[in-house]
Every structure is written in C-alpha cells, then in structure tokens.
Design an enzyme around this catalytic site. Structure first.
Site, PDB file in Angstrom:
ATOM      1  CB  THR A  43      -0.949   0.023   1.210  1.00 24.22           C
ATOM      2  OG1 THR A  43      -0.194   0.223   2.416  1.00 24.22           O
ATOM      3  CG2 THR A  43      -1.740  -1.279   1.316  1.00 24.22           C
ATOM      4  N   GLY A  44       0.304   2.357  -0.435  1.00 25.77           N
ATOM      5  CA  GLY A  44       1.094   3.583  -0.541  1.00 25.77           C
ATOM      6  C   GLY A  44       2.228   3.413  -1.520  1.00 25.77           C
ATOM      7  CB  ALA A  45       2.582   1.003  -4.227  1.00 22.03           C
ATOM      8  CB  SER A  46       1.655   6.236  -6.130  1.00 24.60           C
ATOM      9  OG  SER A  46       1.379   7.036  -4.986  1.00 24.60           O
ATOM     10  N   GLY A  48       7.585   7.444  -2.719  1.00 25.44           N
ATOM     11  CA  GLY A  48       8.313   7.202  -1.470  1.00 25.44           C
ATOM     12  C   GLY A  48       8.746   5.774  -1.248  1.00 25.44           C
ATOM     13  CB  ILE A  49       8.755   3.750   1.882  1.00 27.88           C
ATOM     14  CG1 ILE A  49       9.544   4.759   2.713  1.00 27.88           C
ATOM     15  CG2 ILE A  49       9.142   2.328   2.286  1.00 27.88           C
ATOM     16  CD1 ILE A  49       9.192   4.736   4.192  1.00 27.88           C
ATOM     17  N   GLY A  50       7.009   3.042  -0.663  1.00 29.96           N
ATOM     18  CA  GLY A  50       6.268   2.026  -1.399  1.00 29.96           C
ATOM     19  C   GLY A  50       6.796   1.831  -2.805  1.00 29.96           C
ATOM     20  CE1 TYR A 188       2.611   8.932  10.785  1.00 30.54           C
ATOM     21  CE2 TYR A 188       4.450   9.491  12.223  1.00 30.54           C
ATOM     22  CZ  TYR A 188       3.945   8.803  11.138  1.00 30.54           C
ATOM     23  OH  TYR A 188       4.775   7.978  10.414  1.00 30.54           O
TER      24      TYR A 188
END
Length: 255
Positions: A43-46, A48-50, A188
């Site tokens: 997830t969050g793959a578009s 940064g880390i992903g 957060y």
C-alpha cells in the site's frame, strides 16, 4: 493444567537465526528465494518507500500488487516495472475510506488466490500542536482511519486465506517517533502506537498457524509526507531506497 506449546516460538528463533545470517551474507538471493512465487501487496505504492520497495522487488519472481490513490503515478510505475520484466498489477483505492478498503479486498480475493505478504505502508502524518487542534478533531479521526483502521481492516480481510494456506507475513510500517515522542505529532503517534500494539497482540495469536507479523520503526525518510515541514528539508534523513532495504530484510528474516 494445560501445557504451553513453545514449539512455534523455538522454530521462529531458529528460522530467524538462519535467515538473518543469509540476509547479511547474500541478501539478494535470500530475498529472491523468500518471495519466489509469492503474491505481495504494497500500500502507498505510488511514491516514497512504497515505490522504492516495488522497484527493489521488481527483479524477483513475486507477483506485485500495488495500491495507492494516484492512478496516474501507479500506471507510470507499473509501466516502468513491467518494462523490467516484473509481474505487477495496480489497484486504485483510498484506504482511509472503509468502503473502498472493503472493495479493494473483494477485488483482490476475487482475482487472486490470496496475498502471501501484506505490507501496510500507506500513512498520513499531521504536524500540529494540541492548542491548535482544539477545533480539529477530524485530524485525529483521519490519521486513525489511514494509519490504524486501514491496515487492521486489510489484515483481517486477508488473514483467512493466509490461515487456510498455513502461511503468511504482514509487515506494518511505524515510526521511531514512538520512542522519541516529538511535540506536535500527537495524532500521528497515537495512530501508530495503536497499530504497534495491535500488531504485537495479533502476532502472538497466529504465530502457531505459520503467520508472521513484523514492525519497522523508521526514522525520518525523504518522502512527500515530510515535505510540508520546512525544518526537515535540510536534515540528513533516510532515503526511500534505504527504507525499502529495511523492509526487504524483514521479508527475509520475518522478525
């Protein structure tokens, strides 16, 4: 008196020692062997880390399922990885929305046998003091929705197929801030603390079924999430590629 079975924990220790050694001596071959034929959901793959993690796994035989809200960026990343020979698909979803999260899981389970490795990387950070949050309760709600409820929801939806196969690995991304408690990050850090404790309890409940949970506590990483904070722009922070290598090591060791 019912005896406590220690075998799963002993097996995990031996497994961790063996794969930990391989992760240090031959990380590329160890990673390739760990993920061979596996389906990995990031997830969050578009960005940064992903995105860095997807690139790190592109040369393996794993099937990559990439999830994010930004369809255009996902398509660009998929085109890049496909050109390298990766087996990759993408799904657009807003994981902060329960209905969209459920739809994603239904879509994946309808087309795949299940997910072998789930990496809950998507997250949201809000830097705001308590005194400036008195009329902004929605800040706490939306960080909990994405940082806590979404990974828990995904895990619960995908766990039955893991249990049926007798194997699985769920990696939850957290933050070093939980140990340092910096001011202005109450929303957060509260959401990440909830995720950490859920992960620890869930891990102890399903280890005997061959399902592993891992936590990774990152320091600051140079991603779009920290870009709005000017104070971080000149700090020496971790690169997304280094962060991705940490997750790859966790995939190998399952610690």
């Amino acid at each position: 008196m019912k005896k406590i079975r220690l075998t799963p924990w002993i097996d995990q220790l031996g497994d961790a020692l063996w794969w930990g050694l391989r992760a240090k001596m031959a990380p590329d071959s160890a990673l390739a062997e760990r993920v061979a034929g596996k389906t990995i959901l990031i997830t969050g793959a578009s960005t940064g880390i992903g995105a860095a993690l997807a690139r790190a796994l592109a040369n393996t035989s794993a099937q990559l399922l990439l999830v994010a809200r930004n369809t255009e960026r996902l398509q660009q990343l998929v085109n890049e990885l496909t050109a390298q020979g990766a087996n990759v698909k993408f799904f657009s979803a807003d994981l902060s929305q329960a209905d969209d999260c459920n739809r994603l899981c239904q879509q994946i389970l309808a087309t795949e046998d299940g997910v072998d490795i789930l990496i809950n990387n998507a997250g949201r950070s809000i830097r705001r003091s308590i005194k400036h949050s008195l009329l902004r309760f929605h800040d706490f709600e939306r960080t909990m929705q994405l940082n806590y409820f979404a990974p828990v929801r995904l895990s619960l939806k995908l766990l039955p197929a893991m249990r049926k196969r007798g194997q699985g690995h769920i990696i939850n991304v957290s933050t070093l801030g939980i140990q340092t408690t910096p001011p202005r990050f109450a929303a957060y850090l509260a959401s990440k603390s909830a995720l950490e404790w859920w992960t620890k309890v869930a891990s102890s409940e399903v280890l005997h079924e061959g399902i592993f949970f891992s936590l990774v506590n990152f320091p600051l990483v140079r991603t779009p999430m920290i870009a709005p904070t000017r104070a971080y722009r000149k700090l020496p922070v971790m690169s997304p590629e280094t962060a991705a290598s940490w997750i790859c090591e966790l995939i190998i060791t399952r610690q």
